[in-house]
Design a protein around this motif. Sequence first.
Motif, PDB file in Angstrom:
ATOM      1  N   HIS A   1       1.024  -1.359   0.042  1.00  0.00           N
ATOM      2  CA  HIS A   1       0.106   0.120  -0.094  1.00  0.00           C
ATOM      3  C   HIS A   1       0.977   1.282  -0.047  1.00  0.00           C
ATOM      4  CE1 HIS A   1      -3.727  -2.075   0.684  1.00  0.00           C
ATOM      5  NE2 HIS A   1      -3.122  -2.980   1.618  1.00  0.00           N
ATOM      6  N   GLY A   2       0.363   2.363  -0.662  1.00  0.00           N
ATOM      7  CA  GLY A   2       1.176   3.567  -0.778  1.00  0.00           C
ATOM      8  C   GLY A   2       1.162   4.098   0.692  1.00  0.00           C
ATOM      9  N   GLU A   3       0.085   4.103   1.555  1.00  0.00           N
ATOM     10  CA  GLU A   3       0.024   4.222   2.933  1.00  0.00           C
ATOM     11  C   GLU A   3      -0.974   3.327   3.651  1.00  0.00           C
ATOM     12  OE1 GLU A   3      -1.075   8.471   2.837  1.00  0.00           O
ATOM     13  OE2 GLU A   3      -3.063   7.957   3.530  1.00  0.00           O
TER      14      GLU A   3
ATOM     15  N   ARG B   1       4.067   4.882   5.752  1.00  0.00           N
ATOM     16  CA  ARG B   1       4.275   4.946   4.331  1.00  0.00           C
ATOM     17  C   ARG B   1       5.475   4.350   3.992  1.00  0.00           C
ATOM     18  NH1 ARG B   1       2.490   9.984   5.576  1.00  0.00           N
ATOM     19  NH2 ARG B   1       0.635  10.757   4.793  1.00  0.00           N
TER      20      ARG B   1
ATOM     21  N   ARG C   1       8.649   3.480   2.000  1.00  0.00           N
ATOM     22  CA  ARG C   1       9.619   4.678   1.409  1.00  0.00           C
ATOM     23  C   ARG C   1      10.105   3.975   0.013  1.00  0.00           C
ATOM     24  NH1 ARG C   1      12.771   9.022   4.256  1.00  0.00           N
ATOM     25  NH2 ARG C   1      13.485   8.954   2.020  1.00  0.00           N
TER      26      ARG C   1
ATOM     27  N   GLN D   1       9.281   1.614  -3.357  1.00  0.00           N
ATOM     28  CA  GLN D   1       8.217   0.872  -4.074  1.00  0.00           C
ATOM     29  C   GLN D   1       8.967  -0.003  -4.843  1.00  0.00           C
ATOM     30  OE1 GLN D   1       4.733   1.939  -3.805  1.00  0.00           O
ATOM     31  NE2 GLN D   1       5.577   3.337  -2.042  1.00  0.00           N
TER      32      GLN D   1
END
Length: 129
Positions: free
Chosen positions: A28-30, A71, A73, A75
């Motif tokens: 998840h992005g956040e 979040r 860091r 990806q």
Amino acid sequence: MLGVETPIVSETRDPVELGVELLAHLEHGELSVADALDRIETVTTNPQVQREILDTAVMRGLIERENGVVRPRSQGSYVNFDSDVAVREGDFSCQRCGAAISTGHFVQFDGGELGPFGSTCIRKVLGRE
């Protein structure tokens, strides 16, 4: 018993390292801190160790934590189901929900193996649902 940790991972594996690796592979992005803790509980139920996992992941720059949100860091460092998850048949209890399962999914991290999980819970732990 209050204050006694349920042994979820083998004693030869460091729960902090395993938890940090789990957070480093969030998809998840956040995520709320509560949702991050839901995932960390598959590694340890000890609140002190859970805090250490979050703090270590922040200190290493793997996640940002602010205002109740986590979040990742980096990806693209997601768990690959084909190469990073071992599937075994047997009599297991899911590490996340406690259900009896005959097919266990085990996540292979550098710090050790995490699982077993049922087919639905593995997706929730890894953030695929």
